[in-house]
Design a protein around this motif. Structure first.
Motif, PDB file in Angstrom:
ATOM      1  N   MET A   1       0.863  -1.187   0.000  1.00  9.44           N
ATOM      2  CA  MET A   1       0.000   0.000   0.000  1.00  9.44           C
ATOM      3  C   MET A   1       0.897   1.233   0.000  1.00  9.44           C
ATOM      4  O   MET A   1       2.105   1.157   0.237  1.00  9.44           O
ATOM      5  CB  MET A   1      -0.930   0.020   1.221  1.00  9.44           C
ATOM      6  CG  MET A   1      -0.207   0.054   2.556  1.00  9.44           C
ATOM      7  SD  MET A   1      -1.354   0.241   3.942  1.00  9.44           S
ATOM      8  CE  MET A   1      -0.317  -0.272   5.331  1.00  9.44           C
ATOM      9  N   GLY A   2       0.292   2.369  -0.270  1.00 10.55           N
ATOM     10  CA  GLY A   2       1.064   3.605  -0.257  1.00 10.55           C
ATOM     11  C   GLY A   2       0.133   4.791  -0.222  1.00 10.55           C
ATOM     12  O   GLY A   2      -1.074   4.665  -0.436  1.00 10.55           O
ATOM     13  N   GLN A   3       0.706   5.950   0.079  1.00  6.37           N
ATOM     14  CA  GLN A   3      -0.135   7.142   0.183  1.00  6.37           C
ATOM     15  C   GLN A   3       0.665   8.394  -0.122  1.00  6.37           C
ATOM     16  O   GLN A   3       1.873   8.460   0.125  1.00  6.37           O
ATOM     17  CB  GLN A   3      -0.770   7.229   1.569  1.00  6.37           C
ATOM     18  CG  GLN A   3       0.215   7.160   2.698  1.00  6.37           C
ATOM     19  CD  GLN A   3      -0.398   6.864   4.063  1.00  6.37           C
ATOM     20  OE1 GLN A   3       0.182   7.258   5.051  1.00  6.37           O
ATOM     21  NE2 GLN A   3      -1.522   6.188   4.137  1.00  6.37           N
ATOM     22  N   ARG A   4      -0.042   9.356  -0.685  1.00  5.40           N
ATOM     23  CA  ARG A   4       0.530  10.675  -0.858  1.00  5.40           C
ATOM     24  C   ARG A   4       0.704  11.311   0.520  1.00  5.40           C
ATOM     25  O   ARG A   4       0.070  10.900   1.492  1.00  5.40           O
ATOM     26  CB  ARG A   4      -0.393  11.529  -1.734  1.00  5.40           C
ATOM     27  CG  ARG A   4      -0.413  11.066  -3.184  1.00  5.40           C
ATOM     28  CD  ARG A   4      -1.475  11.756  -4.001  1.00  5.40           C
ATOM     29  NE  ARG A   4      -1.294  13.200  -4.059  1.00  5.40           N
ATOM     30  CZ  ARG A   4      -0.444  13.845  -4.873  1.00  5.40           C
ATOM     31  NH1 ARG A   4       0.319  13.139  -5.701  1.00  5.40           N
ATOM     32  NH2 ARG A   4      -0.347  15.162  -4.871  1.00  5.40           N
ATOM     33  N   ALA A   5       1.533  12.328   0.581  1.00  2.00           N
ATOM     34  CA  ALA A   5       1.846  12.939   1.878  1.00  2.00           C
ATOM     35  C   ALA A   5       0.785  13.975   2.253  1.00  2.00           C
ATOM     36  O   ALA A   5       1.082  15.139   2.528  1.00  2.00           O
ATOM     37  CB  ALA A   5       3.232  13.566   1.835  1.00  2.00           C
ATOM     38  N   ASN A   6      -0.477  13.525   2.273  1.00  3.74           N
ATOM     39  CA  ASN A   6      -1.564  14.411   2.701  1.00  3.74           C
ATOM     40  C   ASN A   6      -1.445  14.689   4.189  1.00  3.74           C
ATOM     41  O   ASN A   6      -0.916  13.879   4.944  1.00  3.74           O
ATOM     42  CB  ASN A   6      -2.918  13.760   2.415  1.00  3.74           C
ATOM     43  CG  ASN A   6      -3.101  13.346   0.956  1.00  3.74           C
ATOM     44  OD1 ASN A   6      -3.454  12.214   0.679  1.00  3.74           O
ATOM     45  ND2 ASN A   6      -2.865  14.243   0.033  1.00  3.74           N
ATOM     46  N   PHE A   7      -1.976  15.830   4.621  1.00  5.37           N
ATOM     47  CA  PHE A   7      -1.969  16.170   6.038  1.00  5.37           C
ATOM     48  C   PHE A   7      -2.973  15.280   6.777  1.00  5.37           C
ATOM     49  O   PHE A   7      -4.039  14.967   6.256  1.00  5.37           O
ATOM     50  CB  PHE A   7      -2.353  17.635   6.248  1.00  5.37           C
ATOM     51  CG  PHE A   7      -1.445  18.618   5.560  1.00  5.37           C
ATOM     52  CD1 PHE A   7      -0.109  18.321   5.315  1.00  5.37           C
ATOM     53  CD2 PHE A   7      -1.917  19.862   5.158  1.00  5.37           C
ATOM     54  CE1 PHE A   7       0.733  19.219   4.688  1.00  5.37           C
ATOM     55  CE2 PHE A   7      -1.087  20.780   4.527  1.00  5.37           C
ATOM     56  CZ  PHE A   7       0.237  20.458   4.286  1.00  5.37           C
ATOM     57  N   GLU A   8      -2.608  14.907   7.996  1.00  2.00           N
ATOM     58  CA  GLU A   8      -3.538  14.126   8.807  1.00  2.00           C
ATOM     59  C   GLU A   8      -4.738  14.982   9.211  1.00  2.00           C
ATOM     60  O   GLU A   8      -5.876  14.526   9.220  1.00  2.00           O
ATOM     61  CB  GLU A   8      -2.837  13.612  10.085  1.00  2.00           C
ATOM     62  CG  GLU A   8      -1.812  12.531   9.857  1.00  2.00           C
ATOM     63  CD  GLU A   8      -0.415  13.055   9.545  1.00  2.00           C
ATOM     64  OE1 GLU A   8       0.509  12.229   9.456  1.00  2.00           O
ATOM     65  OE2 GLU A   8      -0.241  14.293   9.388  1.00  2.00           O
ATOM     66  N   GLU A   9      -4.480  16.235   9.555  1.00  2.00           N
ATOM     67  CA  GLU A   9      -5.545  17.114  10.038  1.00  2.00           C
ATOM     68  C   GLU A   9      -6.331  17.727   8.872  1.00  2.00           C
ATOM     69  O   GLU A   9      -5.936  17.587   7.721  1.00  2.00           O
ATOM     70  CB  GLU A   9      -4.949  18.225  10.915  1.00  2.00           C
ATOM     71  CG  GLU A   9      -4.177  19.301  10.169  1.00  2.00           C
ATOM     72  CD  GLU A   9      -2.745  18.934   9.820  1.00  2.00           C
ATOM     73  OE1 GLU A   9      -2.125  19.720   9.080  1.00  2.00           O
ATOM     74  OE2 GLU A   9      -2.249  17.891  10.281  1.00  2.00           O
ATOM     75  N   ASN A  10      -7.412  18.419   9.186  1.00  2.00           N
ATOM     76  CA  ASN A  10      -8.223  19.076   8.146  1.00  2.00           C
ATOM     77  C   ASN A  10      -7.376  20.067   7.362  1.00  2.00           C
ATOM     78  O   ASN A  10      -6.547  20.781   7.939  1.00  2.00           O
ATOM     79  CB  ASN A  10      -9.384  19.868   8.782  1.00  2.00           C
ATOM     80  CG  ASN A  10     -10.423  18.969   9.391  1.00  2.00           C
ATOM     81  OD1 ASN A  10     -10.094  17.892   9.876  1.00  2.00           O
ATOM     82  ND2 ASN A  10     -11.669  19.379   9.374  1.00  2.00           N
ATOM     83  N   TYR A  11      -7.597  20.136   6.049  1.00  4.58           N
ATOM     84  CA  TYR A  11      -6.922  21.141   5.224  1.00  4.58           C
ATOM     85  C   TYR A  11      -7.892  21.577   4.139  1.00  4.58           C
ATOM     86  O   TYR A  11      -8.309  20.765   3.304  1.00  4.58           O
ATOM     87  CB  TYR A  11      -5.635  20.581   4.603  1.00  4.58           C
ATOM     88  CG  TYR A  11      -4.868  21.610   3.810  1.00  4.58           C
ATOM     89  CD1 TYR A  11      -4.281  22.701   4.455  1.00  4.58           C
ATOM     90  CD2 TYR A  11      -4.762  21.518   2.427  1.00  4.58           C
ATOM     91  CE1 TYR A  11      -3.596  23.670   3.734  1.00  4.58           C
ATOM     92  CE2 TYR A  11      -4.063  22.488   1.701  1.00  4.58           C
ATOM     93  CZ  TYR A  11      -3.487  23.560   2.368  1.00  4.58           C
ATOM     94  OH  TYR A  11      -2.819  24.526   1.649  1.00  4.58           O
ATOM     95  N   SER A  12      -8.253  22.860   4.132  1.00  6.00           N
ATOM     96  CA  SER A  12      -9.248  23.367   3.187  1.00  6.00           C
ATOM     97  C   SER A  12      -8.609  24.004   1.961  1.00  6.00           C
ATOM     98  O   SER A  12      -9.302  24.483   1.074  1.00  6.00           O
ATOM     99  CB  SER A  12     -10.167  24.382   3.877  1.00  6.00           C
ATOM    100  OG  SER A  12      -9.393  25.432   4.457  1.00  6.00           O
ATOM    101  N   GLY A  13      -7.268  24.000   1.906  1.00  5.58           N
ATOM    102  CA  GLY A  13      -6.581  24.496   0.719  1.00  5.58           C
ATOM    103  C   GLY A  13      -6.566  23.439  -0.371  1.00  5.58           C
ATOM    104  O   GLY A  13      -7.157  22.356  -0.238  1.00  5.58           O
ATOM    105  N   GLU A  14      -5.861  23.742  -1.481  1.00  9.85           N
ATOM    106  CA  GLU A  14      -5.796  22.794  -2.597  1.00  9.85           C
ATOM    107  C   GLU A  14      -4.952  21.593  -2.232  1.00  9.85           C
ATOM    108  O   GLU A  14      -3.806  21.729  -1.785  1.00  9.85           O
ATOM    109  CB  GLU A  14      -5.200  23.487  -3.826  1.00  9.85           C
ATOM    110  CG  GLU A  14      -6.268  23.987  -4.780  1.00  9.85           C
ATOM    111  CD  GLU A  14      -5.729  24.122  -6.195  1.00  9.85           C
ATOM    112  OE1 GLU A  14      -5.478  23.091  -6.851  1.00  9.85           O
ATOM    113  OE2 GLU A  14      -5.536  25.265  -6.610  1.00  9.85           O
TER     114      GLU A  14
END
Length: 768
Positions: free
Chosen positions: A37-50
């Motif tokens: 499995m793998g994942q992009r380095a998205n933020f764990e917390e809420n992020y309303s930006g692009e």
């Protein structure tokens, strides 16, 4: 160079300072994976930006219905989507009721992220001031376990820098996800069940159409100043989401942490009815070990990988960072454990291109895995294609080919063609040749000829049948021609007699005839079995030989070079150096019509053939072809610079070789093609490895022996690499003055260095 915010470092990818405009690029560059499995380095917390949300499970896909205005026989019914899977990394953070979101913060200081490639973990740290003036320091560390490959772990800590406040940490699972690249804006997952047991949560979901079942799971520990709390929590269960809320009064200077253990189990590896139990077993391991012990296991696992796969470069930090980034991503994407899996062009870093398998695997990736792992890993990649042979025969049958002829797909998940651009699906047939070349390359390197009678010969025969049927006799030329193709250079479609396609077709036919003879002579039982399965006849072999012996190749007497295809010289020949910078990259600035009429080459085409079959051409011929074609090549395919780097090194054009090496190794880090936010170019990264080992190191197989012709760019003091050649490990160290060879094995080894026979002793390094 288009971006330069990544800090040079030998072992880490580092970003300092927060800029919303580069979030998506960094999500690609800081991606993590473990082969399963793998994942992009998205933020764990809420992020309303692009942002471009992406978490992926190896082998799980969706057949997205092809969207075209017309339909032709043999056209793929679907495009295989790499699926964004349910999200398990999410942790909402509230401070005195205010949701923390980097996009809405008043101020962000000391923002730093690091992907530590040596140890296999990713970390963000920063100080943020929320809209309600609460100030916090966040340190979030995350990894996907290489040892327990269904498990990931996050350590998310919040230090309060203002007066006492209530901090709420809300870990969640969410299966209401969509794909960025969905054609029809449809959802690909159906949530079947959301359930909790104590502090464990599970979402069972299935993909529509393909019906892969997956259970996404989580369990957490909460700590105050590193001391575990017996934390109470509230749970919220929605149709597609489950959230636990942990609230704690925190004093100034105190740190509240959440350690989250989560991941996926699927019905590829477990019984469908047992997925929740399988998830519980994974969680039990995670909780028993704890975050620190799991992290130590991760460091040890990566130490073992680097022990064999590392290439060290002394004196050039950007070159060093580039090659390690490439090697790291390749090992994150494919571990070689599962022959059902392959290496997608974006790996686990994005959704572009779809599919898990292109000809990139055979042309570029197999040499890397063959030399840096056990040879079984490369054998598994070949077996993957063998297992898809029936589908390849079906694919050819849809296009009118008969008698067991096979056309391997341009893009696939399960052996079916799932690429939906006609000029590639129907015309970029050279891919078939790479499948056979990989078998030849594997046998040449490993000495494992047994693969051919066991599995390889059936593939070789089926591909040769395709070529024999695809060529037709031209009376005016008195030769066999191959019409209506697209070569590796996709900036020309529907051409006749692409030189590379004709050449690899001829080679496949000759190789088939020779391998049939060899198996007939030495493996009678296998030959009889294969002859029975394929109904191969002597007449058919003669027909193959007839086509091979009389293949047509376009040639220019004026330039003394093979032409990329018929009528190539009808184009206006203007070198790339004369193009205005504002016109590059042409694939983003020009119309398709204009590109097709130009002389510009997307990637190595004729030179790709010279790379594969270099033994068949003199150095003078290579020089002429390189001088003619390289100035016309825009390198807008990630697969191009590495081939040019290897050939420039062979021609002793070391400055060019070095420039091409930097371009291939830092293609994503420096975002040469202005597209890294869509994901990294994983399969071309193996070409980066080749540009050092085969380019600067000059490694080849000559007369069944390892051969080296070492060179070193003047920008480097030294470099070193290891290869596993037939279960003997050779370490090569190159400086400007000498090359040293060290052996780990059971016996001494004869090699060629600069064409001269040398012997590496077991305990006596060889210096040349």
């Amino acid at each position: 160079m288009n971006q330069d915010y990544i800090k040079p470092d030998n072992w880490s990818i580092i970003e300092e300072g927060f800029e919303g405009g580069r979030v998506k690029s960094s999500e690609s560059l800081f991606s993590i994976g473990n082969g399963a499995m793998g994942q992009r380095a998205n933020f764990e917390e809420n992020y309303s930006g692009e942002t471009f949300q992406g978490s992926y499970i190896a082998g799980v896909y969706y057949p997205d219905k092809t969207k075209v205005g017309w339909w032709k026989n043999g056209y793929p019914e679907y495009f295989a989507k790499v699926l964004n899977a349910p999200n398990w990394i999410g942790i909402e953070v509230l401070v005195n009721g205010e949701i923390f979101d980097l996009h809405t913060c008043k101020n962000i200081e000391d923002f730093r992220r690091e992907l530590n490639m040596k140890e296999g973990w990713y970390q963000r740290s920063f100080i943020a001031t929320l809209p309600n003036d609460e100030k916090i320091r966040i340190v979030a560390t995350r990894f996907l376990s290489m040892e327990i490959d269904e498990l990931g772990a996050i350590d998310y800590s919040v230090e309060l820098l203002t007066e006492a406040a209530e901090i709420t940490l809300r870990p969640y699972l969410d299966s209401s996800i969509t794909n960025t690249d969905a054609n029809w804006e449809e959802k690909f997952w159906q949530t079947l069940k959301v359930k909790t047991e104590g502090d464990q949560a599970f979402i069972t979901a299935k993909t529509l159409k393909t019906e892969f079942h997956a259970c996404t799971f989580m369990q957490s520990k909460v700590l105050l100043n590193n001391k575990e709390l017996n934390a109470q929590f509230e749970e919220e269960i929605l149709q597609d989401k489950v959230t636990f809320s942990y609230s704690q009064k925190v004093e100034k200077g105190q740190t509240l942490s959440l350690q989250k253990f989560a991941g996926y189990v699927t019905d590829m590896n477990h019984e469908r009815n047992d997925l929740v139990d399988a998830a519980k077993a994974v969680l039990a391991k995670g909780m028993d070990h704890g975050f620190e012990a799991l992290l130590n296991m991760q460091k040890e696992a990566w130490a073992r990988i680097w022990e064999m796969a590392d290439i060290s470069i002394d004196g050039d930090i950007k070159a060093q960072q580039g090659i390690r980034f490439n090697i790291f991503q390749l090992n994150q994407t494919y571990s070689g454990k599962d022959e059902r899996l392959n290496i997608g062009p974006k790996g686990f870093t994005g959704e572009k291109y779809g599919g898990s398998t292109y000809w990139d695997t055979e042309a570029y990736c197999i040499p890397f895995y063959m030399a840096t792992k056990d040879q079984q890993v490369a054998r598994n990649l070949l077996t993957y294609r063998y297992n898809h042979l029936e589908k390849a025969i079906e694919n050819a049958g849809k296009l009118g080919f008969k008698n067991g002829a096979a056309l391997y797909p341009m893009v696939t998940m399960n052996g079916e063609e799932s690429h939906n651009e006609w000029e590639i699906t129907f015309e970029e047939i050279h891919r078939n040749g790479a499948i056979v070349f990989a078998i030849y390359n594997y046998v040449r390197f490993t000495g494992d000829f047994d693969y051919i009678p066991e599995k390889g010969l059936e593939v070789i025969i089926a591909v040769a049948r395709f070529w024999q049927q695809r060529a037709n006799f031209s009376t005016p030329k008195n030769k066999y021609v191959i019409l209506g193709v697209t070569g590796p250079n996709e900036y020309e479609n529907n051409v006749n007699n692409n030189w590379y396609t004709n050449y690899i077709a001829q080679w496949c036919l000759e190789y088939c005839v020779s391998m049939v003879e060899k198996v007939k002579d030495g493996h009678k039982e296998d030959f009889d079995r294969i002859a029975g399965l394929t109904s191969l006849t002597d007449a058919e072999l003669l027909a193959m030989k007839e086509v091979a012996d009389n293949m047509y190749f376009p040639f220019s007497e004026e330039y003394e070079v093979y032409l990329q295809q018929d009528n190539f010289l009808d184009k206006e020949i203007i070198p790339v150096s004369k193009l205005e910078k504002s016109q590059r990259p042409i694939n983003q600035k020009w119309s398709w019509d204009r590109i097709l009429r130009s002389c510009y080459i997307k990637q190595a085409d004729v030179l790709q053939g010279f790379y594969f079959f270099e033994d068949n051409f003199s150095i003078e011929e290579l020089e002429k072809h390189f001088k003619f074609y390289e100035p016309l090549t825009v390198h807008e395919s990630s697969l191009s610079p590495c081939v040019h780097s290897i050939q420039a090194a062979k021609l002793d054009r070391m400055e060019q070789a070095y420039e091409f090496y930097l371009r291939t190794s830092r293609l994503d880090l420096d975002d040469y093609n202005n597209e890294v936010e869509e994901g990294c170019h994983i399969t071309s990264m193996a070409g980066t490895w080749m540009s050092i080992v085969e380019g600067f190191g000059g490694m080849r197989i000559v007369n069944d022996q390892l051969s080296f012709t070492p060179r070193i760019p003047e920008q480097w003091n030294a470099y070193s690499f290891k290869v596993n050649f037939r279960n003997q490990i050779i370490k090569v160290e190159v400086t400007a003055g000498k090359t040293s060879f060290y052996l780990e094995g059971t016996d001494s080894l004869d090699i060629l260095v600069n064409g001269k026979k040398e012997t590496i002793g077991l305990n006596t390094p060889l210096a040349v």
